[in-house]
Each structure stands twice: as C-alpha cells, then as structure tokens.
Scaffold this motif. Structure first.
Motif: not given
Length: 763
Positions: A549-556, A618-619, A637-639
């Motif tokens: 979940c932490m990697l999804r939004h940060t990586a893209f 708030a990851p 995954c909650s943002v």
C-alpha cells in the motif's frame, strides 16, 4: 360401593366391632335431583322421619357421584354443615371435599401441555352449560395465557339439547378451521377427518364404543382417570339377579335391556315375563367388563378411604388427640368435621397403590392418555398411549408414546403454519398472535429457529447464507490475478517490453541524426521512467499489505514525476533553442546537460519530499471495506491522508500543464528539429486520461478503484510512449534515408529564414 362396604364389614382388621351403614340415592345425572337427595339426608333418612332440622346430622360423609356438576351442587350444600364429601368425579373446587381422583386443575394443565406438545396453536373450546364447564374453560384459558396457543372461539352446549343450536356450533367450527374439544354428537353432520381432544368426562364413555361412531370419533385423544383392579367385582356382579333383589327397579330395567323380558310381572309391563333362568354372562361386556374399571375403582377407593379414616379416629387415645386440648372424637358422637381431619391425614395401600391426600384434599395427579382406535370388530377401543404424572418436575409430566397413536387424519391445528428457519413472524393487524405471516429475513440477518420473532444480525465479518439460516464468513475480494487482474498484468508487461524495445532501438541507433538531434540523454531518461511506470501497475495487483500500500502510490507518483520532469527539460531546451532572437545569444549555455539534469532532479525531488511527508505523517494502509457491499469484505488500500494523495496527483498535473503550455508555444517550429508538436499532443492525452481518472476513481467501488488507477497509469504511459517515440522509431526503422545529417541539413536554409539563430539550435 356395596361390594366395598360388605368387604369392610366382613374384615376383622378394619373397623372391628363396627358396621358401616349407607344409603344410595340416584341423582339421575341432574344437579337439582342430587340437591334434593342431600337435603333429605341432612334431615334424616327420609323426609317423613325428621321434618325439622334438629340435633347433629346422622350423616358423617358423602361419597359423591361421577358427575362433576352434581357433585359441585352437593358440595356447596354440605359446606355450611362442615360435612366432608369424598368424590370420584373431577373437581375444580375441593373445599371440604376429598378427591379420590386428581383435582381438575391438573387435567386443565395436562390438556394445555398436550396442545403445546403437538403444536396445536389454533383451537376452539366447547363446554357444557354448567358451572363446572365454565370453571374448566377459565382454568384452561389461564393455563394457555402467554403461550403460543390461541383460542379461536368458545361455544356452549345448552343443557336442553337443541338441534338448531348444535348446527350453529358446527358452523362456527367449520368457519374457524380448528380442532375443538367437544362431546356432542356430530355423526348427523357427517363430520370426519377431525382430531378430537376429549376431557376426562367422556374419553372413556362406553356409549361411544359402537362401530357407527368410529368414522367420526376414531383417533380421539384425551385424559382418563387412573384405572385399577377390583379382584372380587366380576364375581360380585354375577350375583345380581331379580331373586336376590326383588325390590330393586334397576335390576328389573337391567333384565329388560339384556333379555327383553320383565322379571317382575305387572299389568304395565311392555315385555313378556322372564323364565327365571336368565343369568349374567361374560358376553354382556358392557356390564361385565371389569378388567380395568376407572370410576368404579375410585368409588371403591373412596369407601376404603372413609373406613380407614374412621378406623384411625376410633384408635385415638385420650390426651394424644389432634383436637383442642389434645382431645379425641367421641366414638358415640362423631362430628363430620372431625372425620374431615382424619380423611386429609389418611394413608393406606390398595392393590400396591398408596392412597393419600394433601392438605387441600387432592390425591396424586395422575392420568392415562387415551387414544380411540379401531378394534378387531370395527368398534372403538380405548388404548393407553402415555400418561401425565403430576408428581414429576414441571415440563416432564407428559410422557407420550407417539408411535402408538392412531390419528384420524389431520395432525396440525394452526391459524398460520410455522415459520421455518430463515424467516420471522409478522403478526397480522387486528388478529390473534397465532395468525401471522412468515417474512423472509433480510440480507445479513438470520433466524435459525422455527417461529422466530425477529431476525438477528450476523457479526461484522459474516453474512447470511442463501437460506438465511446461518452466518457464513464474508467473501474476501481484492484486485487479484483473475479476470480483471490478468489483463492488467499482461498489458503492463507488454508496455514495459515495448518501452525496453524502444530503448534498445534508440541505443543501437544512438549515433544517428534523429536520435542525436532529439537529445538522446533525456530520451533515455524518459524511456527508463516509462518502464517503471508500466511496472508500477503490478504493485496494484494482489492482496494489499502494509508495504504494497505504501509503495503503490509513492512509486507511481515518483516515476511519473520523473518522466514529466524529463519531458519538461526537453521542452525547455527546444523552446530556448528556437526562440533566441539574436545571433550570438548564448541562452543554451544555461540549458546544458548539467542544467538539464538539475532540472529533472529538482522537479522530481519535490515529489519525493511530498511522498516522504505522506509516509511519515499518514501512510497508506490496507483496510477492509464492508460498507460498499455488505455481503463481501473488499481488501483495499486506504490512502491514509487524502490531502497528501491529491497533492501528489496535483503536482503531477502541474508539471503536465507547464509542459503542455511550453510545448504549445513551440508547436509551429520546424518539425525536423523539435518535438514540440509531439510533446503537446502527448500532454493532451496525459491530461485527458487523468482528468477522466478523478471522477472514475472517486466513484469506483472497492477493488475497482485500484483497477481504475492502474488503467489510468497504463493509458497515460502508452500515450507518452507512442506520441513521443513512435514517429522517431518509424523514421529509424522504416525510413532510414531520412535519418541522415544531409537530410536534416537540407532544411537549414529555410530554417535560417525563419529563425536567425538556427545555427545555434542545430549545434
């Protein structure tokens, strides 16, 4: 009664040196006749002997008859004189009465338990028009109060039989569709297929044993008083004859009924004179059947109870008596109330049965459960199918051998059928509680019992099964490698492979004019970033975890920011090179390779800082969504921080808009030397994809939100890949003649006319 008195008078152990006397009256089964007989006895053996009430009564106790209504009248008449009555009939009020059979309060309780046992919840009551019937119905209603049994109606059978009234009662019965308690004849109305419930008063009545009654009353079930055995009764009955009882009219009537002749010659006889040789035979079963007497056995016990009480009274020793000053009763002047005391205390054995009474004068509550079945001759036989033992704990008194019961047809008596598990009862407005509709439980609720009043919610992680009878674990869903996840995976791998292919083509032709003139270093950076963008989609597929979940939004977000930063750097170089206004302007020295790398690094660093702050404050985290579809648990995954999420997207959008504006300004410059047109078009596609993504993402349910985001990443990545690199790959692979320095230099003259600093641009 006569047999019992004679046995006692002949006994040397019971009441020795004393003789019991008695007088028998016939009430003709009519209360007023019984009352007249009791008044006569109170005044003496006959009305002529004692016209005035004076002195103590010659009567110590009364053995009541088998009719309840008559016994009630006599009991109330004797009460002011404190004369006890030992009755062999059902009773609902035992004041100054000793009940050889159980108080009818117990029979009322037994009938109520029988109705509940067989789930007969919709019944009608029909009673006789007398006090006993009224008390019995009141007692039954009291027992049924608060239970699941509803009384459809109450009807009363008049004392004087009326055909019209009987028809009205039957009509009520048909309209109510119920099984009722009734003892009036129904043969004339041809009523069959009904399960009758009989009270003790008629469940063993021999009048119904004829085969003509079986189609209408067969299968009747009810409670009978306990039967017993009288050893000498059969032989004693055979001594009955007109010669022995020449003055007994009942013997004469018996002979007329059995033999059709009169033993006593008279001018008024309707029958011929008997020969005198007639005797009672075993085939006279209606009279001679003494195998299991019930009422007669209780009369027999009643006489013995009086005898044992008198015996105990006479054995009393002065100074140890139960009365005032420890006194005893005077043997030559016994008062009725003194005998009442000993009757309540008496205890003796008879044929293995212990006879005793409680303080209310009631005997042990015990009933046989009788079922009317067809005998071998087609007539009705009374078969024992269980018992009611009032000495047992509550709820265990009723013991029924259901396999022995013969039903007449119907075995259910309900206004509404039972609601099966998975539904609940909904009471109909204005109708009794037994009349209800069965409403299926809503989704997420269950009822696992019959006739549930309400459905209960399943726990949070459970859901109702299809039948609504049990809670089963909710189905867990997430963006897995299924019908939705596999296509995303394939598209993602294909996109990454195409990008790597373009990278190989550009690297192999890195020294050609097209690659060099379009800033090969930035092109390689863009291809690297696009490859990472395609591969980011794979993180969105699979069960969400804390790290994924932490990697999804940060990586893209970082990879897209890197890609747009590279395009922005390339746009700035093109725009600066072709917009220099004077020859010799050295603006390109500020956009050299180092400066370009600095622009890319600084623009990407801003996104990295935003993502770092997001992860620290708030990851994103895995969550279980049970609100969108209550029957499923959607893992997503909650943002974490919505502000950070929209800041990340907003920053990418800001970069894209800036890049679009700059490229739009340089869109009309010569196409052989700049990419402004392609950058402009690619930014249009990129912006359109992400503008469409926002409402789609917000409204997407559960795991589809991740799929929408993956499609947005793939669509925008393919847009950038094709818009920026497809034209160049076309020239490199399919039009190699245009990928030469000479072809590009052919345009220098025209470019110089348009742009004075074209030489610098070419450099």
């Amino acid at each position: 009664m006569r047999l019992a008195v004679e046995e006692i008078n002949e006994s040397t152990e019971l009441l020795p040196n004393h003789t019991l006397g008695y007088k028998i009256f016939d009430s003709c089964a009519y209360p007023l006749t019984g009352q007249r007989a009791a008044l006569a006895v109170l005044n003496g053996l006959s009305e002529a002997d004692s016209p005035m009430c004076s002195g103590s009564s010659p009567m110590l106790t009364v053995i009541g008859e088998s009719g309840s209504a008559q016994s009630i009248v006599v009991s109330r008449l004797l009460r002011p004189f404190r004369i006890p009555m030992v009755t062999a009939s059902p009773f609902l009020c035992s004041h100054l009465s000793i009940l050889i059979i159980p108080n009818d309060d117990y029979q009322v309780k037994a009938i109520a338990q029988l109705l509940l046992h067989f789930n007969w919840t919709w019944v009608g009551l029909i009673r006789g028009d007398h006090e006993y019937g009224r008390f019995a119905v009141q007692g039954l209603l009291r027992e049924l109060q608060g239970s699941s049994v509803c009384v459809a109606y109450q009807e009363m059978i008049p004392l004087l039989y009326n055909t019209q009234r009987a028809l009205e009662i039957m009509q009520v019965h048909f309209q109510s569709s119920t099984y009722l308690v009734i003892m009036q004849n129904n043969c004339k109305q041809n009523i069959t297929g009904i399960q009758w419930v009989a009270s003790e008063a008629w469940v063993t009545a021999s009048v119904f044993t004829g085969r003509e009654f079986y189609p209408y009353l067969g299968g009747t079930i009810g409670f009978g008083i306990r039967k017993g055995h009288i050893a000498q009764l059969g032989d004693y009955l055979q001594t009955v004859s007109p010669q022995r009882y020449p003055d007994n009219i009942l013997v004469g009537e018996l002979w007329e009924a059995l033999y059709g002749c009169s033993p006593f010659p008279s001018s008024a006889n309707r029958f011929p004179v008997c020969s005198g040789q007639e005797v009672l035979l075993k085939q006279h079963s209606a009279y001679m059947n003494t195998s299991s007497p019930r009422v007669a056995y209780n009369v027999y016990k009643a006489v013995y109870a009086v005898a044992h009480s008198l015996h105990n009274l006479l054995l009393c020793q002065s100074g140890n008596g139960p009365f005032e000053n420890d006194s005893c009763a005077q043997s030559n002047n016994i008062l009725p109330w003194q005998l009442q005391y000993y009757l309540q205390e008496v205890k003796f054995n008879m044929a293995g049965e212990e006879v005793n009474f409680d303080q209310k004068g009631d005997s042990v509550p015990y009933y046989d459960i009788i079922n009317w079945q067809r005998g071998t001759t087609g007539s009705i036989e009374f078969v024992n199918v269980g018992l009611f033992d009032g000495t047992k704990p509550g709820g265990e008194e009723l013991v029924i051998q259901e396999e022995r019961i013969m039903w007449t047809g119907h075995q259910m008596s309900v206004c509404s059928p039972s609601c099966p598990p998975g539904s609940r009862k909904a009471v109909r407005r204005g109708e009794p509680v037994c009349c209800f509709d069965c409403v299926p439980c809503d989704s997420g609720k269950i009822s696992n019992q019959t006739n549930s009043v309400e459905c209960i919610f399943c726990p949070e992680d459970f859901w109702s099964n299809q039948d609504r009878t049990s809670c089963i674990p909710k189905k867990v869903e997430f963006l897995a490698y299924d019908a939705l996840g596999i296509p995303l995976t394939v598209i993602s791998v294909v996109g990454a492979s195409l990008t790597v292919g373009v990278f190989v083509v550009f690297f192999h032709h890195r020294r050609t004019a097209v690659v060099r003139v379009n800033n090969s270093e930035l092109s390689f950076f863009i291809l690297f970033a696009l490859t990472l963008c395609f591969l980011c989609c794979l993180i969105f597929i699979g069960e969400p975890t804390v790290w994924s979940c932490m990697l999804r939004h940060t990586a893209f977000s970082i990879t897209f920011s890197l890609c747009i930063s590279c395009i922005l750097g390339k746009t700035l170089v093109v725009l600066a090179a072709f917009t220099a206004t004077r020859p010799g302007d050295n603006i390109m020295k500020w956009l050299g390779p180092k400066q370009q790398r600095a622009i890319i690094f600084s623009c990407t660093l801003v996104q990295v800082v935003i993502c770092a702050a997001w992860l620290i404050d708030a990851p994103p985290y895995p969550s279980r969504n049970t609100k969108y579809e209550r029957s499923k648990i959607i893992l997503e995954c909650s943002v974490g921080s919505s502000l950070a999420f929209w800041c990340v997207l907003g920053y990418i959008g800001l970069q894209a808009c800036l890049c679009f504006v700059l490229a739009f300004l340089a869109r009309k410059l010569p196409g052989n030397f700049n990419e402004a047109k392609y950058i402009t078009f690619s930014m249009l596609i990129f912006s359109a994809v992400w503008l469409a993504f926002v409402p789609a993402y917000v409204s997407a349910p559960g795991n589809y939100a991740g799929a929408v985001e993956s499609f947005a990443i793939l669509a925008s990545s393919f847009g950038l890949l094709f818009c920026l690199f497809a034209p160049k790959c076309y020239i490199i692979l399919l039009k190699p003649e245009k990928n030469t320095k000479q072809h590009l230099m052919a345009m220098i003259k025209s470019i110089k006319l348009l742009i004075p600093s074209a030489d610098e641009a070419l450099k």
